[in-house]
Write a protein that holds these residues in place. Structure first.
Motif, PDB file in Angstrom:
ATOM      1  N   PHE A   1       0.842  -1.206   0.000  1.00  0.00           N
ATOM      2  CA  PHE A   1       0.000   0.000   0.000  1.00  0.00           C
ATOM      3  C   PHE A   1       0.878   1.258   0.000  1.00  0.00           C
ATOM      4  O   PHE A   1       0.700   2.171  -0.811  1.00  0.00           O
ATOM      5  CB  PHE A   1      -0.912  -0.069   1.237  1.00  0.00           C
ATOM      6  N   LEU A   2       1.873   1.279   0.876  1.00  0.00           N
ATOM      7  CA  LEU A   2       2.788   2.430   0.947  1.00  0.00           C
ATOM      8  C   LEU A   2       3.649   2.530  -0.313  1.00  0.00           C
ATOM      9  O   LEU A   2       3.923   3.623  -0.817  1.00  0.00           O
ATOM     10  CB  LEU A   2       3.674   2.317   2.193  1.00  0.00           C
ATOM     11  N   CYS A   3       4.065   1.377  -0.818  1.00  0.00           N
ATOM     12  CA  CYS A   3       4.865   1.334  -2.044  1.00  0.00           C
ATOM     13  C   CYS A   3       4.079   1.938  -3.215  1.00  0.00           C
ATOM     14  O   CYS A   3       4.612   2.720  -4.007  1.00  0.00           O
ATOM     15  CB  CYS A   3       5.261  -0.118  -2.329  1.00  0.00           C
ATOM     16  N   CYS A   4       2.791   1.596  -3.315  1.00  0.00           N
ATOM     17  CA  CYS A   4       1.938   2.161  -4.368  1.00  0.00           C
ATOM     18  C   CYS A   4       1.828   3.682  -4.240  1.00  0.00           C
ATOM     19  O   CYS A   4       1.854   4.395  -5.242  1.00  0.00           O
ATOM     20  CB  CYS A   4       0.538   1.550  -4.309  1.00  0.00           C
ATOM     21  N   LEU A   5       1.724   4.163  -3.003  1.00  0.00           N
ATOM     22  CA  LEU A   5       1.641   5.617  -2.794  1.00  0.00           C
ATOM     23  C   LEU A   5       2.939   6.299  -3.231  1.00  0.00           C
ATOM     24  O   LEU A   5       2.923   7.443  -3.698  1.00  0.00           O
ATOM     25  CB  LEU A   5       1.324   5.941  -1.329  1.00  0.00           C
ATOM     26  N   CYS A   6       4.057   5.591  -3.097  1.00  0.00           N
ATOM     27  CA  CYS A   6       5.329   6.120  -3.616  1.00  0.00           C
ATOM     28  C   CYS A   6       5.324   6.110  -5.138  1.00  0.00           C
ATOM     29  O   CYS A   6       5.763   7.069  -5.775  1.00  0.00           O
ATOM     30  CB  CYS A   6       6.512   5.296  -3.109  1.00  0.00           C
ATOM     31  N   LYS A   7       4.817   5.031  -5.711  1.00  0.00           N
ATOM     32  CA  LYS A   7       4.836   4.907  -7.174  1.00  0.00           C
ATOM     33  C   LYS A   7       3.988   5.965  -7.866  1.00  0.00           C
ATOM     34  O   LYS A   7       4.320   6.395  -8.968  1.00  0.00           O
ATOM     35  CB  LYS A   7       4.388   3.502  -7.608  1.00  0.00           C
ATOM     36  N   ILE A   8       2.904   6.395  -7.239  1.00  0.00           N
ATOM     37  CA  ILE A   8       2.102   7.445  -7.873  1.00  0.00           C
ATOM     38  C   ILE A   8       2.536   8.847  -7.424  1.00  0.00           C
ATOM     39  O   ILE A   8       1.937   9.840  -7.806  1.00  0.00           O
ATOM     40  CB  ILE A   8       0.578   7.248  -7.649  1.00  0.00           C
ATOM     41  N   GLY A   9       3.598   8.898  -6.618  1.00  0.00           N
ATOM     42  CA  GLY A   9       4.183  10.200  -6.277  1.00  0.00           C
ATOM     43  C   GLY A   9       3.556  10.914  -5.097  1.00  0.00           C
ATOM     44  O   GLY A   9       3.865  12.073  -4.822  1.00  0.00           O
ATOM     45  N   VAL A  10       2.673  10.232  -4.357  1.00  0.00           N
ATOM     46  CA  VAL A  10       2.076  10.843  -3.160  1.00  0.00           C
ATOM     47  C   VAL A  10       3.128  10.926  -2.047  1.00  0.00           C
ATOM     48  O   VAL A  10       3.277  11.938  -1.374  1.00  0.00           O
ATOM     49  CB  VAL A  10       0.837  10.042  -2.678  1.00  0.00           C
ATOM     50  N   LEU A  11       3.872   9.837  -1.884  1.00  0.00           N
ATOM     51  CA  LEU A  11       4.993   9.833  -0.934  1.00  0.00           C
ATOM     52  C   LEU A  11       6.281   9.991  -1.738  1.00  0.00           C
ATOM     53  O   LEU A  11       6.383   9.484  -2.858  1.00  0.00           O
ATOM     54  CB  LEU A  11       5.019   8.523  -0.139  1.00  0.00           C
ATOM     55  N   ARG A  12       7.252  10.702  -1.154  1.00  0.00           N
ATOM     56  CA  ARG A  12       8.473  10.997  -1.899  1.00  0.00           C
ATOM     57  C   ARG A  12       9.712  10.465  -1.181  1.00  0.00           C
ATOM     58  O   ARG A  12       9.626   9.967  -0.067  1.00  0.00           O
ATOM     59  CB  ARG A  12       8.586  12.515  -2.105  1.00  0.00           C
ATOM     60  N   VAL A  13      10.842  10.605  -1.839  1.00  0.00           N
ATOM     61  CA  VAL A  13      12.090  10.075  -1.290  1.00  0.00           C
ATOM     62  C   VAL A  13      12.378  10.645   0.109  1.00  0.00           C
ATOM     63  O   VAL A  13      12.812   9.930   0.997  1.00  0.00           O
ATOM     64  CB  VAL A  13      13.263  10.377  -2.258  1.00  0.00           C
ATOM     65  N   ASP A  14      12.105  11.934   0.297  1.00  0.00           N
ATOM     66  CA  ASP A  14      12.431  12.514   1.612  1.00  0.00           C
ATOM     67  C   ASP A  14      11.390  12.188   2.687  1.00  0.00           C
ATOM     68  O   ASP A  14      11.481  12.664   3.812  1.00  0.00           O
ATOM     69  CB  ASP A  14      12.693  14.030   1.514  1.00  0.00           C
ATOM     70  N   ASP A  15      10.409  11.350   2.349  1.00  0.00           N
ATOM     71  CA  ASP A  15       9.455  10.870   3.358  1.00  0.00           C
ATOM     72  C   ASP A  15       9.905   9.560   4.014  1.00  0.00           C
ATOM     73  O   ASP A  15       9.207   9.031   4.881  1.00  0.00           O
ATOM     74  CB  ASP A  15       8.075  10.608   2.714  1.00  0.00           C
ATOM     75  N   GLN A  16      11.058   9.044   3.569  1.00  0.00           N
ATOM     76  CA  GLN A  16      11.471   7.702   4.011  1.00  0.00           C
ATOM     77  C   GLN A  16      11.371   7.451   5.506  1.00  0.00           C
ATOM     78  O   GLN A  16      10.760   6.472   5.939  1.00  0.00           O
ATOM     79  CB  GLN A  16      12.907   7.421   3.571  1.00  0.00           C
ATOM     80  N   MET A  17      11.986   8.323   6.284  1.00  0.00           N
ATOM     81  CA  MET A  17      11.992   8.069   7.732  1.00  0.00           C
ATOM     82  C   MET A  17      10.584   8.153   8.313  1.00  0.00           C
ATOM     83  O   MET A  17      10.194   7.346   9.160  1.00  0.00           O
ATOM     84  CB  MET A  17      12.938   9.025   8.440  1.00  0.00           C
ATOM     85  N   ALA A  18       9.815   9.107   7.828  1.00  0.00           N
ATOM     86  CA  ALA A  18       8.447   9.260   8.331  1.00  0.00           C
ATOM     87  C   ALA A  18       7.570   8.070   7.936  1.00  0.00           C
ATOM     88  O   ALA A  18       6.674   7.677   8.678  1.00  0.00           O
ATOM     89  CB  ALA A  18       7.841  10.568   7.826  1.00  0.00           C
ATOM     90  N   ILE A  19       7.835   7.480   6.769  1.00  0.00           N
ATOM     91  CA  ILE A  19       7.071   6.297   6.339  1.00  0.00           C
ATOM     92  C   ILE A  19       7.228   5.182   7.377  1.00  0.00           C
ATOM     93  O   ILE A  19       6.253   4.551   7.783  1.00  0.00           O
ATOM     94  CB  ILE A  19       7.531   5.804   4.941  1.00  0.00           C
ATOM     95  N   VAL A  20       8.455   4.968   7.834  1.00  0.00           N
ATOM     96  CA  VAL A  20       8.694   3.884   8.802  1.00  0.00           C
ATOM     97  C   VAL A  20       8.329   4.325  10.220  1.00  0.00           C
ATOM     98  O   VAL A  20       7.596   3.635  10.930  1.00  0.00           O
ATOM     99  CB  VAL A  20      10.167   3.409   8.759  1.00  0.00           C
ATOM    100  N   PHE A  21       8.845   5.483  10.638  1.00  0.00           N
ATOM    101  CA  PHE A  21       8.723   5.879  12.047  1.00  0.00           C
ATOM    102  C   PHE A  21       7.348   6.402  12.415  1.00  0.00           C
ATOM    103  O   PHE A  21       6.904   6.261  13.543  1.00  0.00           O
ATOM    104  CB  PHE A  21       9.774   6.946  12.388  1.00  0.00           C
ATOM    105  N   LYS A  22       6.673   7.041  11.457  1.00  0.00           N
ATOM    106  CA  LYS A  22       5.384   7.620  11.796  1.00  0.00           C
ATOM    107  C   LYS A  22       4.232   6.745  11.303  1.00  0.00           C
ATOM    108  O   LYS A  22       3.366   6.358  12.071  1.00  0.00           O
ATOM    109  CB  LYS A  22       5.269   9.036  11.226  1.00  0.00           C
ATOM    110  N   VAL A  23       4.268   6.399  10.017  1.00  0.00           N
ATOM    111  CA  VAL A  23       3.137   5.666   9.443  1.00  0.00           C
ATOM    112  C   VAL A  23       3.187   4.181   9.801  1.00  0.00           C
ATOM    113  O   VAL A  23       2.243   3.643  10.373  1.00  0.00           O
ATOM    114  CB  VAL A  23       3.069   5.849   7.906  1.00  0.00           C
ATOM    115  N   PHE A  24       4.303   3.533   9.478  1.00  0.00           N
ATOM    116  CA  PHE A  24       4.362   2.090   9.742  1.00  0.00           C
ATOM    117  C   PHE A  24       4.295   1.812  11.237  1.00  0.00           C
ATOM    118  O   PHE A  24       3.648   0.854  11.671  1.00  0.00           O
ATOM    119  CB  PHE A  24       5.610   1.453   9.122  1.00  0.00           C
ATOM    120  N   ASN A  25       4.910   2.648  12.027  1.00  0.00           N
ATOM    121  CA  ASN A  25       4.873   2.443  13.477  1.00  0.00           C
ATOM    122  C   ASN A  25       3.446   2.588  14.021  1.00  0.00           C
ATOM    123  O   ASN A  25       3.018   1.819  14.881  1.00  0.00           O
ATOM    124  CB  ASN A  25       5.822   3.430  14.174  1.00  0.00           C
ATOM    125  N   ARG A  26       2.709   3.555  13.463  1.00  0.00           N
ATOM    126  CA  ARG A  26       1.306   3.729  13.875  1.00  0.00           C
ATOM    127  C   ARG A  26       0.469   2.516  13.429  1.00  0.00           C
ATOM    128  O   ARG A  26      -0.403   2.041  14.167  1.00  0.00           O
ATOM    129  CB  ARG A  26       0.750   5.026  13.274  1.00  0.00           C
TER     130      ARG A  26
END
Length: 313
Positions: free
Chosen positions: A153-178
């Motif tokens: 799901f998160l990978c798809c959001l990266c592929k369509i450009g919603v999440l970007r390269v500089d979101d990496q840490m937040a993807i794991v620490f904020k989103v995945f952790n939640r």
């Protein structure tokens, strides 16, 4: 790593007719697929992104990240609104089905809150992964295949450009952790069965990715070594900084008896000399035990964002 240039314009993404293809029988085809390459690339990019970093460190939080956390907070609130029902069997509380039915109904709408208007066409496909990521409503179970759907799901959001390269840490620490917090609450509240668990021979009944990313966080730590994670005091003092230790804490809350008996694989891992060796070993194990095991991957969905077509290098 992932770069923004690679993201195809969304029109191109969705030229593939939107029919859902299940992984059927062919593991070799899966391992050669663009989907496998993209998924594994995503996992490894994040693995590098969190290396040596604490959960509590400073990092950029973009608007899509905030919206994803809000989405997960909604799922959490629905658990509170759907208490377990009285039933004869201890496991697999049927109230989970009520909770899941709500997600099933609302998933596209939830995803639309995260995706900008001009990408709205992507919502139905992306929502499939969200629905797959919370467990199975028939069997009332949850396992690493569901966790993989959330990463997809998160990978798809990266592929369509919603999440970007500089979101990496937040993807794991904020989103995945939640996400992990909400899944633990689901597992506890509805007493979900582990899906596809190998029992004492598996790494963990429910999760795998936080052990990979969590071990990366600990690489080159000045004092914490792998042997320390079986020490209750160390876990209690450091779990808020490290995903790996949060997982250990949850296991010890849920299981009784000696750690070496209920979590034998983790006990063995505590003897590995360095976190980088733990990290490399877990990546190998993830491929072999999760991504290349038919029962885990048989439900993985393919579409235009994660295609089954062979990799085009």
């Amino acid at each position: 790593g992932a770069s923004e240039e690679v993201t195809p314009p969304v029109q191109q993404c969705f030229m593939v007719p939107k029919k859902e293809i299940n992984v059927v029988s062919d593991m070799a085809k899966w391992k050669r697929s663009q989907a496998y390459a993209d998924y594994m690339g995503f996992i490894l990019t994040l693995n590098e992104g969190v290396r040596g970093k604490k959960l509590t460190c400073e990092y950029k939080v973009s608007e899509p990240i905030e919206k994803l956390v809000a989405l997960l907070n909604t799922l959490d609130r629905w658990i509170d609104e759907t208490p377990p029902v009285d039933q004869p069997s201890r496991f697999g509380n049927k109230a989970f089905r009520t909770w899941y039915a709500k997600l099933d109904q609302e998933a596209e709408k939830l995803v639309s809150t995260v995706i900008p208007k001009h990408l709205a066409d992507a919502a139905p496909e992306v929502a499939v992964y969200l629905k797959e990521s919370v467990g199975n409503s028939t069997r009332i179970d949850y396992g690493t295949g569901h966790e993989a759907a959330f990463a997809a799901f998160l990978c798809c959001l990266c592929k369509i450009g919603v999440l970007r390269v500089d979101d990496q840490m937040a993807i794991v620490f904020k989103v995945f952790n939640r996400y992990l917090e909400v899944m633990r609450k689901l597992q506890k509240t509805y007493r979900m069965e582990p899906a596809g668990s190998q029992g004492v021979w598996g790494l963990d009944d429910f999760q795998f990715l936080p052990f990979i990313w969590g071990s990366s966080q600990l690489i080159d730590h000045p004092s914490l070594e792998p042997r320390h994670f079986v020490d209750e005091k160390v876990v209690n003092e450091n779990h808020k900084d490290f995903m790996f230790l949060e997982c250990i804490l949850f296991i010890t809350e849920m299981k009784t008896g000696p750690f070496a008996e209920h979590s034998n694989q983790l006990w063995n891992i505590s003897a590995v000399p360095s976190w980088s060796k733990v990290n490399q070993g877990l990546i190998r194990m993830y491929k072999a035990e999760c991504l290349e095991k038919f029962p885990v991957i048989q439900h993985f969905k393919f579409g235009s964002l994660l295609p089954i077509q062979p990799v085009t290098s």
